[in-house]
Design a protein around this motif. Structure first.
Motif: not given
Length: 454
Positions: A208, A212, A216, A234, A256, A260, A264, A268, A272
């Motif tokens: 995950a 992420g 990003t 975030s 990121y 958080a 994640p 996510v 995405w």
């Protein structure tokens, strides 16, 4: 007695499971192996039967062979089962799941009952099909072929630009992998690798966390197109649209991850994938002019068409990282897409080499670059999938490499070159064929590894 009269077993057979017309038929299948004896199409032969004159010794309570019993002790009687029970045991027999007594009873029955012998043959062949060497995963190019066939019959009103096709294909392949893994595998540890200066570095995250990270960094393209920046969800203070903080890809990811509130999760995937669809749709509608739009990476910038190609490359590399973590098969991109990824890296090598030279990590330029002399070049020969020939300018990032001024040659496999560029293979371990100026070869290999990043 008529043919349809039933015997004592109530199933249209005489006691012992035999009809008059098949009594004495010998149709038993040949030597059979256990289900887990199959290995790449080879069947381990069963052990040779014991001589009738030497019965096996009895076993002790712990399963070890015991001492032979007193002479003259009678053998235990054979198991006698009705036909319907023996028939029901055929599947277990084919899978080698019967007890020793049941196996003996079934195999004795197969020498007398032709219908059951035929069924046993079919079941044994079916068990063999359960142990196939072929992969059960779909061909990674299946989606491309299906789309190509569909579009050849009914062209899209708004086609995806050719320069965006690698990103479209790699995000779809990674999404297919993510759809196929279990919920717990989203938390499987993944070690991301790249190269800094003279050393390889790594960072541990989860499946995950990798998605992420991709989302990003893809946000750099989103903001260049005037779309929502995923970092705004975030990180306080980051505008949803418009120019935000000038963060490089690594800094964006670290921001990121640190912002958080919790690690994640599989949640996510949806944002995405929605973001990648939005990017493809936006560049398809925008038309040709958008391909040269500048996308800032903090320390440098790329045209949009190269930025999307860079994102396709990173999507493939990190897709491979995830696949390795969850033990999933994952193939390289198509030859055409891989060739374009290699071409982008080759075009970025002169600037990377100049940057290492400024940092004192590469040898100095040896020739003055003028209008009449472009300086030295290195011949990069990439073999196999996506291969080709590139000439890397060694003395100036603004020069164009020329075969007439090549002072060295390096030969690499296509996927191995990409693993070098991704920082997954150290330059000193790259299995490259080398000829010519050793210093130039070393400088280019290290420059290729320096293109990697988190």
């Amino acid at each position: 007695m008529t043919d349809d009269a039933e015997g004592p077993d109530g199933d249209g057979h005489e006691l012992g499971g035999q009809d008059d017309e098949v009594r004495g038929a010998c149709r038993i299948p040949g030597p059979r192996a256990a289900a887990d004896d199959f290995d790449r199409g080879h069947v381990t032969p069963p052990p040779a039967p014991r001589p009738q004159s030497a019965p096996p010794p009895p076993e002790q309570a712990d399963g070890r062979p015991g001492q032979p019993g007193p002479p003259g002790l009678p053998s235990p009687p054979a198991l006698v089962l009705p036909h319907r029970v023996l028939k029901a045991l055929l599947g277990a027999w084919a899978l080698a799941a019967c007890s020793a007594e049941e196996t003996e009873a079934v195999e004795a029955h197969l020498t007398e009952c032709a219908p059951c012998a035929d069924e046993a043959l079919r079941l044994r062949d079916a068990v063999g099909l359960l142990h196939t060497d072929g992969s059960l995963d779909l061909d990674p190019l299946l989606r491309s072929r299906v789309l190509e066939t569909c579009l050849s019959r009914r062209p899209a009103k708004i086609p995806v630009p050719g320069w965006a096709a690698p990103y479209d294909a790699e995000t779809a392949r990674l999404d297919a992998l993510l759809r196929d893994i279990g919920a717990s595998e989203w938390h499987a540890p993944v070690r991301l690798k790249w190269f800094e200066g003279e050393h390889a570095v790594n960072r541990k995250t989860t499946v995950a966390g990798v998605i992420g990270h991709l989302m990003t960094v893809d946000g750099l393209i989103s903001t260049a197109l005037g779309l929502d920046d995923p970092l705004a969800d975030s990180v306080p203070g980051v505008p949803r649209r418009g120019p935000g903080p000038a963060l490089a890809p690594t800094a964006r990811t670290e921001t990121y991850w640190s912002a958080a509130r919790r690690p994640p999760t599989r949640a996510v995937r949806e944002p995405w994938r929605g973001q990648s669809h939005t990017l493809i749709r936006t560049v398809s509608v925008a038309g040709r002019g958008v391909s040269d739009l500048s996308v800032s990476y903090g320390e440098f910038a790329l045209p949009l068409q190269d930025a999307l190609l860079d994102r396709a490359f990173e999507c493939w590399v990190h897709g491979g990282d995830i696949a390795e973590a969850v033990d999933y098969p994952y193939e390289a991109p198509s030859a055409a897409h891989l060739n374009r990824m290699i071409d982008l890296a080759a075009r970025m090598l002169p600037a990377a080499l100049a940057g290492r030279r400024r940092a004192g990590l590469a040898g100095p330029a040896r020739q003055l670059v003028t209008a009449g002399s472009p300086g030295r070049s290195l011949h990069l020969e990439v073999e196999g999938l996506g291969g080709g020939d590139w000439y890397i300018a060694l003395d100036s990032p603004a020069a164009v490499g020329s075969p007439d001024h090549a002072v060295a040659q390096v030969a690499l496999d296509g996927t191995e070159f990409c693993q070098l560029v991704a920082g997954h293979v150290p330059p000193v371990e790259a299995a490259a064929g080398q000829r010519g100026d050793r210093e130039a070869i070393q400088d280019v290999l290290f420059a290729a590894a320096s293109l990697s990043r988190l």
